[in-house]
Structures are given as C-alpha cells and as structure tokens.
Motif scaffolding. Structure first.
Motif, mmCIF file in Angstrom:
data_model
loop_
_atom_site.group_PDB
_atom_site.id
_atom_site.type_symbol
_atom_site.label_atom_id
_atom_site.label_comp_id
_atom_site.label_asym_id
_atom_site.label_seq_id
_atom_site.Cartn_x
_atom_site.Cartn_y
_atom_site.Cartn_z
ATOM 1 N N LYS A 35 20.064 5.569 68.101
ATOM 2 C CA LYS A 35 20.982 5.297 69.211
ATOM 3 C C LYS A 35 21.057 3.802 69.504
ATOM 4 O O LYS A 35 22.134 3.261 69.755
ATOM 5 C CB LYS A 35 20.534 6.047 70.474
ATOM 6 C CG LYS A 35 20.750 7.533 70.417
ATOM 7 C CD LYS A 35 20.241 8.190 71.698
ATOM 8 C CE LYS A 35 20.320 9.692 71.646
ATOM 9 N NZ LYS A 35 19.782 10.315 72.864
ATOM 10 N N THR A 36 19.913 3.143 69.471
ATOM 11 C CA THR A 36 19.872 1.699 69.729
ATOM 12 C C THR A 36 20.629 0.942 68.645
ATOM 13 O O THR A 36 21.376 0.004 68.946
ATOM 14 C CB THR A 36 18.411 1.204 69.802
ATOM 15 O OG1 THR A 36 17.738 1.945 70.820
ATOM 16 C CG2 THR A 36 18.335 -0.275 70.117
ATOM 17 N N LEU A 39 24.323 1.386 69.262
ATOM 18 C CA LEU A 39 24.738 0.569 70.397
ATOM 19 C C LEU A 39 24.849 -0.898 69.983
ATOM 20 O O LEU A 39 25.821 -1.579 70.322
ATOM 21 C CB LEU A 39 23.735 0.717 71.540
ATOM 22 C CG LEU A 39 24.035 -0.051 72.820
ATOM 23 C CD1 LEU A 39 25.333 0.423 73.456
ATOM 24 C CD2 LEU A 39 22.880 0.095 73.804
#
Length: 50
Positions: A35-36, A39
């Motif tokens: 997810k990071t 992002l």
C-alpha cells in the motif's frame, strides 16, 4: 532434565501459536508495504504531472 509429556505438548502448542502469529504479522506487513509503495507511486506521478 525430566520433561513430562504434557509440559512438552504445552510448549509445542505455544511455539506453534507464536509461529502462526508471526506469519500473520508478516502478511499484514507485506500488505502495508504494498500500500505504501502504491501511495508513493501516486505521489511521484502526481508530482510529475504538475
């Protein structure tokens, strides 16, 4: 050292529980990292289009 079978089985159960907990934490961490990274990719693309 003399171990009773019940004590050994209890220790084994605890170790197996710890192993399962560690596996769960690893899966969660892998998802968080993904997810990071996604992002960060979005931020880079947004910064490049400005």
């Amino acid at each position: 050292m003399y171990w009773k079978v019940g004590e050994f089985l209890e220790i084994k159960k605890r170790l197996l529980d710890i192993r399962e907990n560690v596996r769960g934490v690893i899966k969660t961490t892998d998802k968080d990292i993904a997810k990071t990274a996604l992002l960060a990719k979005g931020f880079r693309e947004a910064g490049g289009s400005i």
